[in-house]
Scaffold this active site. Structure first.
Site, PDB file in Angstrom:
ATOM      1  CE  LYS A 197       4.349  -1.370   8.024  1.00  0.00           C
ATOM      2  NZ  LYS A 197       3.569  -0.915   6.884  1.00  0.00           N
TER       3      LYS A 197
ATOM      4  CD  GLU B 127      -2.336  -5.058  11.486  1.00  0.00           C
ATOM      5  OE1 GLU B 127      -1.697  -6.104  11.288  1.00  0.00           O
ATOM      6  OE2 GLU B 127      -2.374  -4.148  10.665  1.00  0.00           O
TER       7      GLU B 127
ATOM      8  CG  HIS C  72      -4.588 -36.285  15.744  1.00  0.00           C
ATOM      9  ND1 HIS C  72      -4.758 -37.601  16.098  1.00  0.00           N
ATOM     10  CD2 HIS C  72      -5.610 -35.987  14.908  1.00  0.00           C
ATOM     11  CE1 HIS C  72      -5.817 -38.089  15.486  1.00  0.00           C
ATOM     12  NE2 HIS C  72      -6.362 -37.122  14.752  1.00  0.00           N
TER      13      HIS C  72
ATOM     14  N   GLY D 146      -4.961  -2.341   5.071  1.00  0.00           N
ATOM     15  CA  GLY D 146      -4.181  -3.487   4.586  1.00  0.00           C
ATOM     16  C   GLY D 146      -4.881  -4.814   4.828  1.00  0.00           C
ATOM     17  NE  ARG D 147      -6.757  -4.363  10.923  1.00  0.00           N
ATOM     18  CZ  ARG D 147      -6.161  -3.184  11.033  1.00  0.00           C
ATOM     19  NH1 ARG D 147      -5.050  -2.946  10.350  1.00  0.00           N
ATOM     20  NH2 ARG D 147      -6.669  -2.243  11.793  1.00  0.00           N
TER      21      ARG D 147
ATOM     22  CE  LYS E  45      -3.668   2.097   2.775  1.00  0.00           C
ATOM     23  NZ  LYS E  45      -4.625   1.908   3.866  1.00  0.00           N
TER      24      LYS E  45
ATOM     25  CD  GLU F 124       9.122  -6.183   7.149  1.00  0.00           C
ATOM     26  OE1 GLU F 124       8.866  -5.049   6.674  1.00  0.00           O
ATOM     27  OE2 GLU F 124       8.900  -6.497   8.334  1.00  0.00           O
TER      28      GLU F 124
HETATM   29  C1  G6Q Z   1      -2.633  -4.023   7.792  1.00  0.00           C
HETATM   30  C2  G6Q Z   1      -1.417  -3.448   8.328  1.00  0.00           C
HETATM   31  C3  G6Q Z   1      -0.143  -4.107   7.880  1.00  0.00           C
HETATM   32  C4  G6Q Z   1       0.253  -3.806   6.450  1.00  0.00           C
HETATM   33  C5  G6Q Z   1       1.678  -4.250   6.215  1.00  0.00           C
HETATM   34  C6  G6Q Z   1       2.154  -3.985   4.816  1.00  0.00           C
HETATM   35  O1  G6Q Z   1      -3.753  -3.645   8.051  1.00  0.00           O
HETATM   36  O2  G6Q Z   1      -1.378  -2.092   8.132  1.00  0.00           O
HETATM   37  O3  G6Q Z   1      -0.188  -5.499   8.038  1.00  0.00           O
HETATM   38  O4  G6Q Z   1      -0.606  -4.418   5.545  1.00  0.00           O
HETATM   39  O5  G6Q Z   1       2.505  -3.615   7.146  1.00  0.00           O
HETATM   40  O6  G6Q Z   1       2.061  -2.627   4.507  1.00  0.00           O
HETATM   41  P1  G6Q Z   1       2.229  -2.151   3.028  1.00  0.00           P
HETATM   42  O7  G6Q Z   1       1.134  -2.740   2.209  1.00  0.00           O
HETATM   43  O8  G6Q Z   1       2.154  -0.648   3.067  1.00  0.00           O
HETATM   44  O9  G6Q Z   1       3.564  -2.640   2.559  1.00  0.00           O
END
Ligand code: G6Q
Length: 538
Positions: free
Chosen positions: A500, A349, A380, A263-264, A202, A208
């Site tokens: 982050k 989250e 199990h 994001g989620r 986003k 990462e």
């Molecule tokens: C989701 C969070 C988080 C995010 C990641 C990746 O709701 O904000 O999990 O999706 O940190 O972020 P970017 O899409 O900006 O790389």
């Protein structure tokens, strides 16, 4: 003054909440229908909850008192209900049909959503048909999504869930961890000439993802030569065109989304491009239709038969009144192998918060810990603790009536296992029952199952893209309902943001020996120094 619903629930916790589920079931044969609700192809059986009609009535009154329906309507209307980021929360717009109307701040967002969806469909069709070729002219056989958190968990969960609908002659991989082992293992047997990377972020600044994307670009160059046209092997999904361009991806090959998609909550936005490449645009649209059907249900079904509202209220009852700190998610379907991980992010989250919308401390516990594994595998391992441990763990047991790949009676065994476990969670086994089985006296206490573990049983006819859409939306709105009751912002994630920033502060210290950031604690600084020493860097 009339007693508040919250206080009434507190009283009910001492009576109904102290009852045995087995007695509630035995004493009220009507539960088998009064506590089973259907909508949008989902059946929720909550008759194994430690609650009765009086608890339900009080929970519904709580929802009214806390303005859940109003907040829901505000979300659907595009109001800025994410107050800390001053944003609308409109994942529901991602699945509106083309004919729908929704204007936000004067912009027709339905048209924008469909413009991106059409571009995604066109792109997916070109890749899937072999029309889109890599630098050497070979068609794309491998699709690798690079993203993390919300830009990874939804895509990987959906790919696994809908694998049966996917192109089996293509390979789909998901790189998320900055651990180079993740990238190494995902790329080691792929041919760069046939590989397409989707850089999903986003913000397009996440450590990462940007690190992995740069490494992937190097990998392509190593394989295809320094002057290879890497643009043919990279597309981006982001809200940040500037950064996408800076990375070197042609913005013609960028699929956008908007700040009103968290994001989620983004697996049905362009973040789902890998899903669309795997299952095709038509199946992707079916999935969106499933999401939308559940949205409509959430928007219009009366509270007492509103599935996500009921599920949210049940979570609140178990968390706040029966004091259960965790919730197990037990899908009896191997295709849902990543669903618990996906739900962990969605629920924890969103509702792992300690202050209310106005910044004052919450008045109660908030989001429970979610965890789980597919059944029967979990049976199990950790089910032992659910059955006989000292904590009461409510669970969601989920299964599909039909198997996608039936073999003999295997599916009957699977469903028998799900229902058997749900029965033991609810009813347990008394000492008398154990004795009646002829168990020797000294072993009786060991074989008693306390039961009284609340459990939802959620069923569907068949795992289709449509069903997956409804399932995810069901939980999205369950989370929403809980957040509205607790009065928290379910749509920000300041803890994640801090993580982050901290990693960005520490990386230069590890790599270049940069000085500690002001205020850094000694323990962290000592750990940084030890790491550098271990690598002979000082
Ligand atoms: C989701 C969070 C988080 C995010 C990641 C990746 O709701 O904000 O999990 O999706 O940190 O972020 P970017 O899409 O900006 O790389």
């Amino acid at each position: 003054m009339a007693q508040s619903a919250w206080d009434e629930l507190g009283d009910l916790a001492k009576t109904v909440g102290a009852a045995k589920i087995r007695d509630l079931i035995a004493d009220d044969p009507g539960r088998t229908s009064s506590m089973v609700v259907e909508g949008a192809g989902v059946t929720l059986d909550y008759s194994r909850q430690r609650m009765d009609a009086s608890v339900l009535k009080a929970l519904l009154r709580l929802a009214k008192e806390r303005g859940v329906a109003q907040r829901r309507d505000d979300m659907f209307a595009g109001k800025h209900i994410n107050v800390t980021e001053d944003r609308a929360v409109l994942h529901i717009a991602l699945r509106l049909p083309k004919t729908a109307k929704l204007e936000v701040d004067g912009v027709d967002i339905v048209a924008e959503v469909h413009e991106v969806l059409d571009r995604m469909s066109d792109f997916a069709t070109r890749v899937r048909s072999g029309e889109w070729v890599g630098h050497t002219g070979k068609p794309i056989k491998n699709v690798v999504n690079i993203g993390i958190g919300g830009s990874d968990l939804g895509p990987v969960m959906a790919y696994e869930a809908l694998k049966d609908y996917s192109r089996r002659d293509m390979t789909f991989r998901f790189i998320s961890n900055v651990d180079s082992n993740d990238l190494y293992e995902d790329l080691r047997d792929l041919d760069p000439a046939e590989t397409l990377f989707i850089v999903s972020s986003k913000t397009f600044v996440t450590l990462e993802t940007m690190t992995n994307a740069a490494a992937a670009r190097d990998w392509v160059k190593q394989g295809l030569g320094d002057d290879a046209d890497v643009a043919k092997h990279f597309v981006a999904v982001s809200t940040n065109a500037e950064k996408v361009e800076e990375f070197g991806i042609d913005t013609d090959n960028m699929f956008g989304f908007w700040d009103w998609v968290g994001g989620r909550y983004s697996m049905d936005s362009a973040i789902g491009l890998s899903t669309m490449l795997a299952i095709g645009p038509e199946n992707f649209k079916e999935m969106l239709a499933g999401f939308h059907e559940l949205d409509e249900h959430f928007k219009s079904a009366p509270a007492e038969v509103n599935l996500p509202m009921l599920m949210g209220l049940i979570v609140v009852w178990n968390r706040n009144f029966l004091n259960c700190p965790t919730n197990a998610v037990l899908p009896y379907d191997q295709y849902l192998v990543r669903f618990p991980a996906y739900l962990q992010q969605l629920t924890m989250e969103s509702n792992g918060k300690s202050v209310k919308l106005d910044g004052t401390p919450v008045d109660s516990e908030t989001g429970p810990i979610y965890w789980g594994e597919p059944g029967t595998n979990g049976q199990h391992s950790f089910y032992q603790l659910i059955h006989q441990g000292t904590s009461v763990i409510p669970s969601d047991v989920l299964f599909f009536n039909e198997s996608l790949n039936p073999i003999g009676v295997q599916h009957d065994y699977l469903v028998a296992s799900a229902l058997a476990q749900a029965a033991v969670f609810a009813n347990g086994r008394t000492a008398e029952e154990v004795k009646a089985d002829g168990v020797e006296e000294r072993l009786v206490p060991h074989k008693v199952m306390p039961g009284n573990r609340p459990c939802n049983v959620i069923t569907y006819q068949r795992l289709t893209p449509h069903a997956l859409g409804t399932l995810v939306a069901l939980y999205e709105h369950t989370v929403f309902t809980c957040g509205a009751i607790w009065g928290i912002d379910s749509f920000d994630q300041w803890g994640v943001e801090l993580g982050k920033a901290m990693a960005n502060n520490l990386s230069p210290q590890l790599i270049d020996g940069a000085p500690p950031t002001p205020g850094q604690d000694d323990v962290t600084t000592a750990a940084v120094n030890r790491y550098r020493e271990a690598l002979g860097r000082q």
